[in-house]
Design a protein around this motif. Structure first.
Motif, PDB file in Angstrom:
ATOM      1  N   GLY A  24       0.808  -1.203   0.000  1.00 27.76           N
ATOM      2  CA  GLY A  24       0.000   0.000   0.000  1.00 27.76           C
ATOM      3  C   GLY A  24       0.840   1.252   0.000  1.00 27.76           C
ATOM      4  O   GLY A  24       2.029   1.213   0.336  1.00 27.76           O
ATOM      5  N   ASN A  25       0.201   2.354  -0.389  1.00 32.11           N
ATOM      6  CA  ASN A  25       0.854   3.659  -0.389  1.00 32.11           C
ATOM      7  C   ASN A  25      -0.206   4.753  -0.492  1.00 32.11           C
ATOM      8  O   ASN A  25      -1.385   4.478  -0.730  1.00 32.11           O
ATOM      9  CB  ASN A  25       1.879   3.781  -1.517  1.00 32.11           C
ATOM     10  CG  ASN A  25       1.253   3.798  -2.894  1.00 32.11           C
ATOM     11  OD1 ASN A  25       0.439   2.949  -3.225  1.00 32.11           O
ATOM     12  ND2 ASN A  25       1.631   4.769  -3.716  1.00 32.11           N
ATOM     13  N   ILE A  26       0.228   5.991  -0.322  1.00 33.84           N
ATOM     14  CA  ILE A  26      -0.658   7.146  -0.420  1.00 33.84           C
ATOM     15  C   ILE A  26      -0.891   7.460  -1.901  1.00 33.84           C
ATOM     16  O   ILE A  26       0.053   7.454  -2.698  1.00 33.84           O
ATOM     17  CB  ILE A  26      -0.044   8.358   0.301  1.00 33.84           C
ATOM     18  CG1 ILE A  26       0.048   8.072   1.802  1.00 33.84           C
ATOM     19  CG2 ILE A  26      -0.858   9.627   0.031  1.00 33.84           C
ATOM     20  CD1 ILE A  26       0.798   9.133   2.587  1.00 33.84           C
ATOM     21  N   VAL A  27      -2.149   7.735  -2.239  1.00 32.84           N
ATOM     22  CA  VAL A  27      -2.528   8.083  -3.611  1.00 32.84           C
ATOM     23  C   VAL A  27      -3.496   9.265  -3.581  1.00 32.84           C
ATOM     24  O   VAL A  27      -4.088   9.567  -2.540  1.00 32.84           O
ATOM     25  CB  VAL A  27      -3.195   6.899  -4.346  1.00 32.84           C
ATOM     26  CG1 VAL A  27      -2.250   5.722  -4.486  1.00 32.84           C
ATOM     27  CG2 VAL A  27      -4.488   6.478  -3.663  1.00 32.84           C
ATOM     28  N   GLU A  28      -3.651   9.900  -4.705  1.00 36.75           N
ATOM     29  CA  GLU A  28      -4.719  10.887  -4.830  1.00 36.75           C
ATOM     30  C   GLU A  28      -6.022  10.101  -4.833  1.00 36.75           C
ATOM     31  O   GLU A  28      -6.110   9.049  -5.484  1.00 36.75           O
ATOM     32  CB  GLU A  28      -4.545  11.703  -6.104  1.00 36.75           C
ATOM     33  CG  GLU A  28      -3.332  12.616  -6.027  1.00 36.75           C
ATOM     34  CD  GLU A  28      -3.177  13.519  -7.238  1.00 36.75           C
ATOM     35  OE1 GLU A  28      -4.208  13.849  -7.871  1.00 36.75           O
ATOM     36  OE2 GLU A  28      -2.036  13.892  -7.524  1.00 36.75           O
ATOM     37  N   GLU A  32      -8.888  10.302  -6.187  1.00 39.51           N
ATOM     38  CA  GLU A  32      -9.508  10.001  -7.487  1.00 39.51           C
ATOM     39  C   GLU A  32      -8.787   8.847  -8.178  1.00 39.51           C
ATOM     40  O   GLU A  32      -9.422   7.954  -8.741  1.00 39.51           O
ATOM     41  CB  GLU A  32      -9.503  11.252  -8.371  1.00 39.51           C
ATOM     42  CG  GLU A  32     -10.292  11.078  -9.652  1.00 39.51           C
ATOM     43  CD  GLU A  32     -10.349  12.371 -10.452  1.00 39.51           C
ATOM     44  OE1 GLU A  32      -9.977  12.331 -11.640  1.00 39.51           O
ATOM     45  OE2 GLU A  32     -10.758  13.405  -9.884  1.00 39.51           O
ATOM     46  N   ASP A  33      -7.462   8.841  -8.128  1.00 37.29           N
ATOM     47  CA  ASP A  33      -6.689   7.747  -8.714  1.00 37.29           C
ATOM     48  C   ASP A  33      -7.014   6.433  -8.003  1.00 37.29           C
ATOM     49  O   ASP A  33      -7.172   5.400  -8.631  1.00 37.29           O
ATOM     50  CB  ASP A  33      -5.180   8.017  -8.606  1.00 37.29           C
ATOM     51  CG  ASP A  33      -4.728   9.193  -9.452  1.00 37.29           C
ATOM     52  OD1 ASP A  33      -5.441   9.550 -10.413  1.00 37.29           O
ATOM     53  OD2 ASP A  33      -3.660   9.756  -9.136  1.00 37.29           O
ATOM     54  N   GLY A  34      -7.096   6.506  -6.677  1.00 37.49           N
ATOM     55  CA  GLY A  34      -7.405   5.317  -5.892  1.00 37.49           C
ATOM     56  C   GLY A  34      -8.786   4.770  -6.196  1.00 37.49           C
ATOM     57  O   GLY A  34      -8.973   3.551  -6.306  1.00 37.49           O
ATOM     58  N   GLN A  35      -9.764   5.640  -6.362  1.00 34.94           N
ATOM     59  CA  GLN A  35     -11.123   5.195  -6.672  1.00 34.94           C
ATOM     60  C   GLN A  35     -11.178   4.475  -8.014  1.00 34.94           C
ATOM     61  O   GLN A  35     -11.842   3.444  -8.146  1.00 34.94           O
ATOM     62  CB  GLN A  35     -12.092   6.391  -6.656  1.00 34.94           C
ATOM     63  CG  GLN A  35     -12.325   6.938  -5.272  1.00 34.94           C
ATOM     64  CD  GLN A  35     -13.028   8.278  -5.263  1.00 34.94           C
ATOM     65  OE1 GLN A  35     -13.007   9.034  -6.238  1.00 34.94           O
ATOM     66  NE2 GLN A  35     -13.646   8.605  -4.134  1.00 34.94           N
ATOM     67  N   LYS A  36     -10.461   5.003  -8.999  1.00 36.71           N
ATOM     68  CA  LYS A  36     -10.424   4.350 -10.322  1.00 36.71           C
ATOM     69  C   LYS A  36      -9.774   2.973 -10.224  1.00 36.71           C
ATOM     70  O   LYS A  36     -10.233   2.014 -10.826  1.00 36.71           O
ATOM     71  CB  LYS A  36      -9.649   5.217 -11.318  1.00 36.71           C
ATOM     72  CG  LYS A  36     -10.367   6.475 -11.730  1.00 36.71           C
ATOM     73  CD  LYS A  36      -9.489   7.320 -12.643  1.00 36.71           C
ATOM     74  CE  LYS A  36     -10.107   8.673 -12.928  1.00 36.71           C
ATOM     75  NZ  LYS A  36      -9.179   9.551 -13.674  1.00 36.71           N
ATOM     76  N   LEU A  78      -9.393   1.410   0.073  1.00 34.55           N
ATOM     77  CA  LEU A  78      -9.033   2.814  -0.039  1.00 34.55           C
ATOM     78  C   LEU A  78      -9.526   3.520   1.218  1.00 34.55           C
ATOM     79  O   LEU A  78     -10.721   3.499   1.510  1.00 34.55           O
ATOM     80  CB  LEU A  78      -9.678   3.423  -1.286  1.00 34.55           C
ATOM     81  CG  LEU A  78      -9.184   4.779  -1.741  1.00 34.55           C
ATOM     82  CD1 LEU A  78      -7.719   4.712  -2.145  1.00 34.55           C
ATOM     83  CD2 LEU A  78     -10.017   5.285  -2.901  1.00 34.55           C
ATOM     84  N   GLN A  79      -8.606   4.114   1.946  1.00 35.50           N
ATOM     85  CA  GLN A  79      -8.948   4.797   3.185  1.00 35.50           C
ATOM     86  C   GLN A  79      -8.634   6.281   3.045  1.00 35.50           C
ATOM     87  O   GLN A  79      -7.469   6.656   2.874  1.00 35.50           O
ATOM     88  CB  GLN A  79      -8.158   4.197   4.345  1.00 35.50           C
ATOM     89  CG  GLN A  79      -8.525   4.756   5.684  1.00 35.50           C
ATOM     90  CD  GLN A  79      -7.836   4.010   6.812  1.00 35.50           C
ATOM     91  OE1 GLN A  79      -7.282   2.923   6.627  1.00 35.50           O
ATOM     92  NE2 GLN A  79      -7.867   4.585   7.983  1.00 35.50           N
ATOM     93  N   ASP A  80      -9.662   7.116   3.093  1.00 38.48           N
ATOM     94  CA  ASP A  80      -9.507   8.562   2.971  1.00 38.48           C
ATOM     95  C   ASP A  80      -8.656   9.072   4.136  1.00 38.48           C
ATOM     96  O   ASP A  80      -8.952   8.791   5.294  1.00 38.48           O
ATOM     97  CB  ASP A  80     -10.884   9.222   2.984  1.00 38.48           C
ATOM     98  CG  ASP A  80     -10.833  10.698   2.627  1.00 38.48           C
ATOM     99  OD1 ASP A  80      -9.789  11.352   2.847  1.00 38.48           O
ATOM    100  OD2 ASP A  80     -11.856  11.204   2.129  1.00 38.48           O
ATOM    101  N   ILE A  81      -7.598   9.814   3.815  1.00 33.31           N
ATOM    102  CA  ILE A  81      -6.741  10.372   4.867  1.00 33.31           C
ATOM    103  C   ILE A  81      -6.709  11.902   4.817  1.00 33.31           C
ATOM    104  O   ILE A  81      -5.886  12.525   5.490  1.00 33.31           O
ATOM    105  CB  ILE A  81      -5.311   9.775   4.818  1.00 33.31           C
ATOM    106  CG1 ILE A  81      -4.658   9.986   3.453  1.00 33.31           C
ATOM    107  CG2 ILE A  81      -5.334   8.311   5.183  1.00 33.31           C
ATOM    108  CD1 ILE A  81      -3.204   9.522   3.389  1.00 33.31           C
ATOM    109  N   GLY A  82      -7.610  12.493   4.046  1.00 34.79           N
ATOM    110  CA  GLY A  82      -7.733  13.946   3.996  1.00 34.79           C
ATOM    111  C   GLY A  82      -6.907  14.603   2.909  1.00 34.79           C
ATOM    112  O   GLY A  82      -6.046  13.989   2.290  1.00 34.79           O
ATOM    113  N   GLY A 138      -7.591  15.367  -0.077  1.00 36.33           N
ATOM    114  CA  GLY A 138      -7.694  14.784  -1.413  1.00 36.33           C
ATOM    115  C   GLY A 138      -6.845  13.549  -1.617  1.00 36.33           C
ATOM    116  O   GLY A 138      -6.633  13.126  -2.748  1.00 36.33           O
ATOM    117  N   THR A 139      -6.341  12.985  -0.515  1.00 36.63           N
ATOM    118  CA  THR A 139      -5.512  11.785  -0.617  1.00 36.63           C
ATOM    119  C   THR A 139      -6.147  10.629   0.145  1.00 36.63           C
ATOM    120  O   THR A 139      -7.030  10.823   0.977  1.00 36.63           O
ATOM    121  CB  THR A 139      -4.088  12.026  -0.079  1.00 36.63           C
ATOM    122  OG1 THR A 139      -4.158  12.336   1.313  1.00 36.63           O
ATOM    123  CG2 THR A 139      -3.386  13.139  -0.835  1.00 36.63           C
ATOM    124  N   ALA A 140      -5.666   9.445  -0.166  1.00 39.03           N
ATOM    125  CA  ALA A 140      -6.143   8.234   0.495  1.00 39.03           C
ATOM    126  C   ALA A 140      -4.993   7.249   0.564  1.00 39.03           C
ATOM    127  O   ALA A 140      -3.986   7.389  -0.134  1.00 39.03           O
ATOM    128  CB  ALA A 140      -7.310   7.627  -0.284  1.00 39.03           C
TER     129      ALA A 140
END
Length: 178
Positions: free
Chosen positions: A97-101, A103-107, A162-166, A168-170
């Motif tokens: 795992g890693n931090i993503v934007e 929107e990218d994570g949702q796709k 995907l875990q929202d971390i604030g 605009g990132t997750a």
């Protein structure tokens, strides 16, 4: 700063059957070194060559995807990966795992979820279809076969979270069972 509870961490690793764990910035040389350690471990376990290759390939695909995303997105913190390989009940699990934007994570989660709804024959057909797609010579990513190939090799549907971390990132994580 207090000293970490290494014994507690070791006990957690034992309880969860964790063979390999890494958390930190990922680089090409680090991917290679950890990959060598994983190969040596799998060899010592006398795992069938095909299964060992599948576990190793999943590790490589996941870590290279993280490294590629970090390089192309320039998102702060995206290069920090968490990678775990565990073994239980005759199966290996590779998770990263890693931090993503967000929107990218949702796709990505939507794409992985679509694979979870496919049977082996449909995954094979999707792989062949993707293989035949013309590649954009200016594309910065691969041919898009890696995720489909991991879905084909996984003994259970891949699990994406995907875990929202604030801001605009997750935190995106993907787990594969082989």
């Amino acid at each position: 700063m207090s000293s970490p509870d290494l014994y507690g961490l070791r006990e957690r690793f034992e309880t969860d059957n964790i063979l390999l764990c890494f958390n930190g910035p990922i680089s090409r040389s680090l991917i290679e070194e950890i990959g060598n350690a994983l190969k040596n471990y799998l060899k010592s376990e006398q795992l069938s060559p095909a299964s060992a290759l599948d576990v190793f390939a999943a590790y490589i695909e996941l870590t290279q995807n993280i490294r590629h995303y970090a390089t192309t997105s320039s998102l702060p913190g995206a290069e920090t990966a968490t990678v775990i390989v565990s073994h239980a009940q005759g199966c290996y699990r590779v998770a990263a795992g890693n931090i993503v934007e967000i929107e990218d994570g949702q796709k990505l989660v939507a794409r992985i979820d679509s694979f979870a709804n496919m049977n082996k024959a449909e995954l094979k057909a999707a792989y062949k279809t993707q293989l035949r797609q013309p590649r954009d010579e200016h594309a910065v990513t691969g041919a898009g076969l890696g995720l489909i190939d991991m879905a084909r090799k996984s003994s259970q549907p891949m699990q994406a979270r995907l875990q929202d971390i604030g801001n605009g990132t997750a935190y995106f994580s993907l787990s594969i069972q082989i």
